[in-house]
Structures are given as C-alpha cells and as structure tokens.
Scaffold this motif. Structure first.
Motif, PDB file in Angstrom:
ATOM      1  N   ILE A  54      -0.070   6.502  -0.170  1.00 46.00           N
ATOM      2  CA  ILE A  54      -0.077   7.871   0.348  1.00 46.00           C
ATOM      3  C   ILE A  54       1.365   8.272   0.604  1.00 46.00           C
ATOM      4  CG2 ILE A  54      -0.752   9.360   2.258  1.00 46.00           C
ATOM      5  CD1 ILE A  54      -3.233   7.667   2.610  1.00 46.00           C
ATOM      6  N   ALA A  55       1.805   9.315  -0.077  1.00 49.08           N
ATOM      7  CA  ALA A  55       3.172   9.794   0.093  1.00 49.08           C
ATOM      8  C   ALA A  55       3.182  10.842   1.192  1.00 49.08           C
ATOM      9  CB  ALA A  55       3.697  10.377  -1.217  1.00 49.08           C
ATOM     10  N   GLY A  56       3.073  10.364   2.409  1.00 50.89           N
ATOM     11  CA  GLY A  56       3.078  11.276   3.538  1.00 50.89           C
ATOM     12  C   GLY A  56       2.792  10.533   4.820  1.00 50.89           C
ATOM     13  N   LEU A  57       3.151  11.118   5.941  1.00 51.01           N
ATOM     14  CA  LEU A  57       2.875  10.493   7.228  1.00 51.01           C
ATOM     15  C   LEU A  57       2.614  11.534   8.299  1.00 51.01           C
ATOM     16  CD1 LEU A  57       5.981  10.154   9.040  1.00 51.01           C
ATOM     17  CD2 LEU A  57       6.282   9.326   6.725  1.00 51.01           C
TER      18      LEU A  57
ATOM     19  N   ALA B 147      -3.196  -0.839   6.320  1.00 52.09           N
ATOM     20  CA  ALA B 147      -2.459   0.424   6.257  1.00 52.09           C
ATOM     21  C   ALA B 147      -1.039   0.095   6.686  1.00 52.09           C
ATOM     22  CB  ALA B 147      -3.079   1.467   7.173  1.00 52.09           C
ATOM     23  N   GLU B 148      -0.193  -0.078   5.698  1.00 55.45           N
ATOM     24  CA  GLU B 148       1.169  -0.537   5.968  1.00 55.45           C
ATOM     25  C   GLU B 148       2.173   0.545   5.610  1.00 55.45           C
ATOM     26  OE1 GLU B 148       4.292  -3.771   4.095  1.00 55.45           O
ATOM     27  OE2 GLU B 148       2.150  -4.114   3.848  1.00 55.45           O
ATOM     28  N   ARG B 149       3.091   0.768   6.522  1.00 55.86           N
ATOM     29  CA  ARG B 149       4.166   1.723   6.257  1.00 55.86           C
ATOM     30  C   ARG B 149       5.492   1.084   6.622  1.00 55.86           C
ATOM     31  NH1 ARG B 149       7.213   5.536   9.364  1.00 55.86           N
ATOM     32  NH2 ARG B 149       8.215   6.932   7.885  1.00 55.86           N
TER      33      ARG B 149
ATOM     34  N   LYS C 223       0.927   2.239   2.282  1.00 57.95           N
ATOM     35  CA  LYS C 223       0.156   1.436   1.331  1.00 57.95           C
ATOM     36  C   LYS C 223      -1.186   1.176   1.996  1.00 57.95           C
ATOM     37  CE  LYS C 223       3.950  -1.183  -0.702  1.00 57.95           C
ATOM     38  NZ  LYS C 223       4.485  -2.525  -0.957  1.00 57.95           N
ATOM     39  N   ILE C 224      -2.266   1.532   1.311  1.00 57.86           N
ATOM     40  CA  ILE C 224      -3.607   1.456   1.892  1.00 57.86           C
ATOM     41  C   ILE C 224      -4.470   0.498   1.075  1.00 57.86           C
ATOM     42  CG2 ILE C 224      -5.660   2.804   2.520  1.00 57.86           C
ATOM     43  CD1 ILE C 224      -3.062   3.607   3.977  1.00 57.86           C
ATOM     44  N   LYS C 225      -5.310  -0.253   1.760  1.00 61.33           N
ATOM     45  CA  LYS C 225      -6.309  -1.078   1.087  1.00 61.33           C
ATOM     46  C   LYS C 225      -7.669  -0.780   1.688  1.00 61.33           C
ATOM     47  CE  LYS C 225      -5.678  -5.204  -0.358  1.00 61.33           C
ATOM     48  NZ  LYS C 225      -5.384  -6.619  -0.481  1.00 61.33           N
ATOM     49  N   LEU C 226      -8.589  -0.338   0.843  1.00 63.88           N
ATOM     50  CA  LEU C 226      -9.998  -0.188   1.204  1.00 63.88           C
ATOM     51  C   LEU C 226     -10.722  -1.421   0.697  1.00 63.88           C
ATOM     52  CD1 LEU C 226     -10.761   3.479   0.081  1.00 63.88           C
ATOM     53  CD2 LEU C 226     -10.771   2.644   2.423  1.00 63.88           C
ATOM     54  N   THR C 227     -11.533  -2.038   1.535  1.00 62.00           N
ATOM     55  CA  THR C 227     -12.333  -3.178   1.089  1.00 62.00           C
ATOM     56  C   THR C 227     -13.596  -3.255   1.935  1.00 62.00           C
ATOM     57  OG1 THR C 227     -12.235  -5.515   0.458  1.00 62.00           O
ATOM     58  CG2 THR C 227     -11.250  -4.926   2.561  1.00 62.00           C
ATOM     59  N   ASN C 228     -14.484  -4.170   1.569  1.00 66.12           N
ATOM     60  CA  ASN C 228     -15.736  -4.334   2.298  1.00 66.12           C
ATOM     61  C   ASN C 228     -15.477  -4.793   3.725  1.00 66.12           C
ATOM     62  OD1 ASN C 228     -16.333  -5.791  -0.708  1.00 66.12           O
ATOM     63  ND2 ASN C 228     -17.516  -3.996  -0.167  1.00 66.12           N
ATOM     64  N   PRO C 229     -16.291  -4.342   4.670  1.00 68.45           N
ATOM     65  CA  PRO C 229     -16.160  -4.854   6.039  1.00 68.45           C
ATOM     66  C   PRO C 229     -16.390  -6.372   6.071  1.00 68.45           C
ATOM     67  CG  PRO C 229     -17.574  -2.916   5.971  1.00 68.45           C
ATOM     68  CD  PRO C 229     -17.319  -3.323   4.557  1.00 68.45           C
ATOM     69  N   ASP C 230     -15.893  -7.024   7.100  1.00 59.71           N
ATOM     70  CA  ASP C 230     -16.073  -8.477   7.230  1.00 59.71           C
ATOM     71  C   ASP C 230     -17.535  -8.866   7.090  1.00 59.71           C
ATOM     72  OD1 ASP C 230     -13.402  -8.870   7.631  1.00 59.71           O
ATOM     73  OD2 ASP C 230     -13.528  -8.989   9.813  1.00 59.71           O
ATOM     74  N   LYS C 231     -17.775  -9.903   6.314  1.00 58.57           N
ATOM     75  CA  LYS C 231     -19.100 -10.498   6.110  1.00 58.57           C
ATOM     76  C   LYS C 231     -20.096  -9.569   5.426  1.00 58.57           C
ATOM     77  CE  LYS C 231     -18.413 -13.586   9.927  1.00 58.57           C
ATOM     78  NZ  LYS C 231     -18.965 -14.372  10.986  1.00 58.57           N
ATOM     79  N   LEU C 232     -19.616  -8.494   4.820  1.00 58.49           N
ATOM     80  CA  LEU C 232     -20.509  -7.550   4.139  1.00 58.49           C
ATOM     81  C   LEU C 232     -20.062  -7.319   2.706  1.00 58.49           C
ATOM     82  CD1 LEU C 232     -21.150  -4.927   6.953  1.00 58.49           C
ATOM     83  CD2 LEU C 232     -22.721  -6.678   6.112  1.00 58.49           C
ATOM     84  N   LYS C 233     -20.084  -8.359   1.914  1.00 60.03           N
ATOM     85  CA  LYS C 233     -19.742  -8.227   0.506  1.00 60.03           C
ATOM     86  C   LYS C 233     -20.874  -7.492  -0.226  1.00 60.03           C
ATOM     87  CE  LYS C 233     -16.900 -12.419   0.292  1.00 60.03           C
ATOM     88  NZ  LYS C 233     -16.274 -12.113   1.537  1.00 60.03           N
TER      89      LYS C 233
END
Length: 194
Positions: free
Chosen positions: A91-94, A139-141, A153-163
């Motif tokens: 994401i190019a913004g804050l 979510a790292e900036r 820098k964003i990462k979307l992934t499954n919640p813990d223990k919910l593959k």
C-alpha cells in the motif's frame, strides 16, 4: 478400504499455452459476510455466483509493477489435507483512512479475489479464504524503505488454526444467457465493486 476422494483424470503440460507466473496488479477484497457464494453443484472448486448481501460492495485494490502476490500451500493434518492461503500486497500510503482499513482487515475476516496472469485455464480468476476467510497477519511499514516509498507491506492469510479445506476456488460466472467466460466473470465482479 475406500479413500474419500479418488483421482479421475490426468493432465499434461501444454506447449501451446505455457503457464505464466504471477497475478495482475489488482485484487478484489470483500467482507466475508457481505457476499454470498454459489458453488457449482458438480464441483465445489468452482464458484458460479457472487451475490451482495444488501448494499454490500467488493473493494478493488490496484497496484503497479507486480506489487501483489498469492500463495497456496498444502498442509497435511490429522483430518486430511488443508491449505494455507496468502495474499501479499503493498500500500503506497499511510493516511488514517489506510490505517483504518488495515485495522478492519486485522480484526474482521475478508475474502479476496485474484486474477492470474495465466488466462488459458479455468482458474484464471481465483477466490482466497472461501471458507474461513483471511485476516491481516502482517502489516509492516519501514519509513526508510525506498522500494515502497515508506508504504505498508501487507499479508492476508487464514486465521490461526483455520486453514482452508480446499485450494483456492476458481471463479467462473456466466452471463444471464450464456456460458461463463473470463470476460463474463470479470464483469460480474466489477458490477459489485465500489
């Protein structure tokens, strides 16, 4: 003893249309309860319809220069195969509006649609998080990061223990009177975007 699923076809690598890596510089994200999914009755790997609940929308995120990436990885569990699904994007913004969206994706669950660069197969458009949804897990900036000009820098992934119980679902939506195509699928998604 019978197994739960059985293979029923083979495949070969094609030379006429070799596979292409990567996804387009666009992803579509929506709250997991805002859009109802319809599946192909003969194949649960195919989504044949997206229906907004009330006035809900799908949100379009656009990037540049291969700023989005998807990943699906098989994990063997005691109850069978499960899949970890991830989408990385920048994401190019804050602004405070950007931060509010990041917080919402970290607490609530979303689903995401990616458009593959490889268009020859029936999985040109894929849905991630169909069953358990996705949340922001990273979510790292870094303000000094010149590659992102200080963006996130964003990462979307499954919640813990919910593959996910299936790999990413193919989306194939037919027009009212016709056969599903890549164009009709994108048109159906775009019709629900803001």
């Amino acid at each position: 003893m019978s197994i739960y699923n059985k293979i029923n076809a083979g495949f070969s690598l094609g030379t006429n249309s070799p596979i292409t890596s990567g996804i387009e510089d666009v992803i579509y994200i929506f709250n997991d309860e805002d859009v109802t999914l319809t599946y192909d009755t003969a194949n649960p790997l195919i989504v044949t319809g997206l229906t907004a609940v009330g006035s809900a929308k799908i949100y379009k995120f656009e990037g540049t220069n291969n700023s989005f990436n998807t990943m699906s990885k098989l994990a063997k569990t005691q109850v069978g195969p499960r899949y970890t699904e991830e989408i990385d994007f920048n994401i190019a913004g804050l602004s405070v509006e950007v931060k509010a969206q990041l917080m919402a994706m970290g607490y609530g669950r979303v689903r995401a649609i990616a458009v593959n660069n490889y268009k020859d197969g029936n999985s040109a458009v894929e849905l991630f998080g169909a069953v358990n949804g996705l949340i922001v897990t990273e979510a790292e900036r870094n303000a000094a990061d010149e590659t992102l000009d200080g963006g996130y820098k964003i990462k979307l992934t499954n919640p813990d223990k919910l593959k996910e119980p299936y790999p990413p679902r193919a989306i194939s939506i037919a027009p009212d009177n016709g056969t599903a195509t890549y164009a009709s699928t994108l048109a159906a998604i775009e019709a629900l975007t803001v």
